[in-house]
Design a protein around this motif. Structure first.
Motif, mmCIF file in Angstrom:
data_model
loop_
_atom_site.group_PDB
_atom_site.id
_atom_site.type_symbol
_atom_site.label_atom_id
_atom_site.label_comp_id
_atom_site.label_asym_id
_atom_site.label_seq_id
_atom_site.Cartn_x
_atom_site.Cartn_y
_atom_site.Cartn_z
ATOM 1 N N UNK A 246 17.328 44.061 19.042
ATOM 2 C CA UNK A 246 16.151 44.740 18.485
ATOM 3 C C UNK A 246 15.422 43.799 17.548
ATOM 4 N N UNK A 247 14.163 43.534 17.856
ATOM 5 C CA UNK A 247 13.369 42.651 17.022
ATOM 6 C C UNK A 247 12.566 43.411 15.974
ATOM 7 N N UNK A 248 12.667 42.972 14.739
ATOM 8 C CA UNK A 248 11.937 43.614 13.652
ATOM 9 C C UNK A 248 11.831 42.650 12.479
ATOM 10 N N UNK A 249 11.177 43.085 11.426
ATOM 11 C CA UNK A 249 11.069 42.296 10.199
ATOM 12 C C UNK A 249 12.455 42.157 9.571
ATOM 13 N N UNK A 250 12.891 40.938 9.253
ATOM 14 C CA UNK A 250 14.202 40.764 8.622
ATOM 15 C C UNK A 250 14.390 41.597 7.349
ATOM 16 N N UNK A 251 13.285 41.966 6.697
ATOM 17 C CA UNK A 251 13.388 42.817 5.512
ATOM 18 C C UNK A 251 13.956 44.188 5.856
ATOM 19 N N UNK B 79 26.044 51.462 12.614
ATOM 20 C CA UNK B 79 27.175 50.532 12.600
ATOM 21 C C UNK B 79 27.678 50.214 14.008
ATOM 22 N N UNK B 80 26.830 50.406 15.006
ATOM 23 C CA UNK B 80 27.217 50.174 16.397
ATOM 24 C C UNK B 80 27.267 48.676 16.673
ATOM 25 N N UNK B 81 28.405 48.189 17.165
ATOM 26 C CA UNK B 81 28.537 46.744 17.377
ATOM 27 C C UNK B 81 27.790 46.266 18.624
ATOM 28 N N UNK B 82 27.194 47.203 19.368
ATOM 29 C CA UNK B 82 26.340 46.792 20.490
ATOM 30 C C UNK B 82 24.952 46.356 20.021
ATOM 31 N N UNK B 83 24.616 46.648 18.773
ATOM 32 C CA UNK B 83 23.285 46.349 18.257
ATOM 33 C C UNK B 83 23.237 44.960 17.637
ATOM 34 N N UNK B 84 22.249 44.181 18.049
ATOM 35 C CA UNK B 84 21.994 42.865 17.459
ATOM 36 C C UNK B 84 20.557 42.840 16.964
ATOM 37 N N UNK B 85 20.359 42.431 15.724
ATOM 38 C CA UNK B 85 19.027 42.368 15.149
ATOM 39 C C UNK B 85 18.506 40.937 15.199
ATOM 40 N N UNK B 86 17.200 40.828 15.420
ATOM 41 C CA UNK B 86 16.583 39.504 15.394
ATOM 42 C C UNK B 86 15.219 39.618 14.739
ATOM 43 N N UNK B 87 14.744 38.523 14.162
ATOM 44 C CA UNK B 87 13.412 38.498 13.578
ATOM 45 C C UNK B 87 12.383 38.463 14.698
ATOM 46 N N UNK B 88 11.328 39.266 14.540
ATOM 47 C CA UNK B 88 10.280 39.283 15.548
ATOM 48 C C UNK B 88 10.080 40.663 16.126
#
Length: 205
Positions: A169-174, A184-193
């Protein structure tokens, strides 16, 4: 909270249902008459919802805004105007309300609005749940899990896909601290953008 589902914007619902069936997925419409969505369920983890738009009339959107549901309308409006592909992500809990999650949003300075929802699916199951939309559109929306579990048991799609292994999931790092506090799902990965990417889990052997 866990990953609930990812919304896939398609050009035309009936055409997309056939396309994904041809790709080896079991796809079912959300309801029997005049469906507005279709679902690709997996036995465990998040599922995929196919939509070609909200199909909500403009007058209904105006009324919702007057009723204080502007954050929901903004998300529906984005769905109506965005391009094709994965466009929205939802988290789910297993409670009867979303009070804890709304409090977390408030702590991070984000307003939200919610409402109950319900549909009778093609198997006659009465699916009831509540949704909450954060006013910040770069934060996923929230829902309680269905009152009746619609997911198949020990099911693998004809194409060998057993589930979703990862959602990026891309979003603002803030937003990362808030999202990690919510989910807290370990399938979720966050990225900037921006953007959402989905990786599938295939049947082994």
């Amino acid at each position: 909270m866990k990953l609930s589902h990812v919304i896939l914007k398609v050009e035309q619902l009936d055409k997309a249902v056939q396309e994904y069936r041809d790709k080896g997925f079991a796809v079912e419409y959300g309801k029997e008459k005049n469906p507005i969505n279709a679902l690709i369920y997996f036995s465990k983890g998040p599922y995929i919802e196919l939509l070609d738009g909200s199909r909500m009339p403009g007058a209904a959107k105006v009324l919702m805004r007057l009723l204080g549901k502007g954050a929901l309308v903004d998300r529906l409006q984005r769905l109506d105007t965005c391009g094709l592909g994965y466009c929205e992500l939802a988290f789910e809990n297993y409670e009867t309300d979303l009070k804890r999650e709304v409090a977390i949003l408030q702590k991070h300075g984000i307003k939200s609005c919610g409402m109950p929802s319900r549909r009778i699916d093609t198997h006659g199951r009465d699916l009831r749940f509540r949704i909450v939309s954060p006013a910040a559109l770069d934060v996923p929306f929230l829902m309680t899990y269905f009152s009746t579990d619609p997911k198949p048991v020990d099911f693998v799609h004809p194409n060998g896909i057993a589930g979703i292994d990862k959602i990026v999931y891309g979003t603002d790092p803030a937003r990362f601290p808030l999202i990690k506090e919510l989910c807290d799902d370990d399938r979720l990965e966050l990225k900037a953008g921006n953007g959402i990417e989905v990786e599938f889990e295939r049947r082994k052997g």
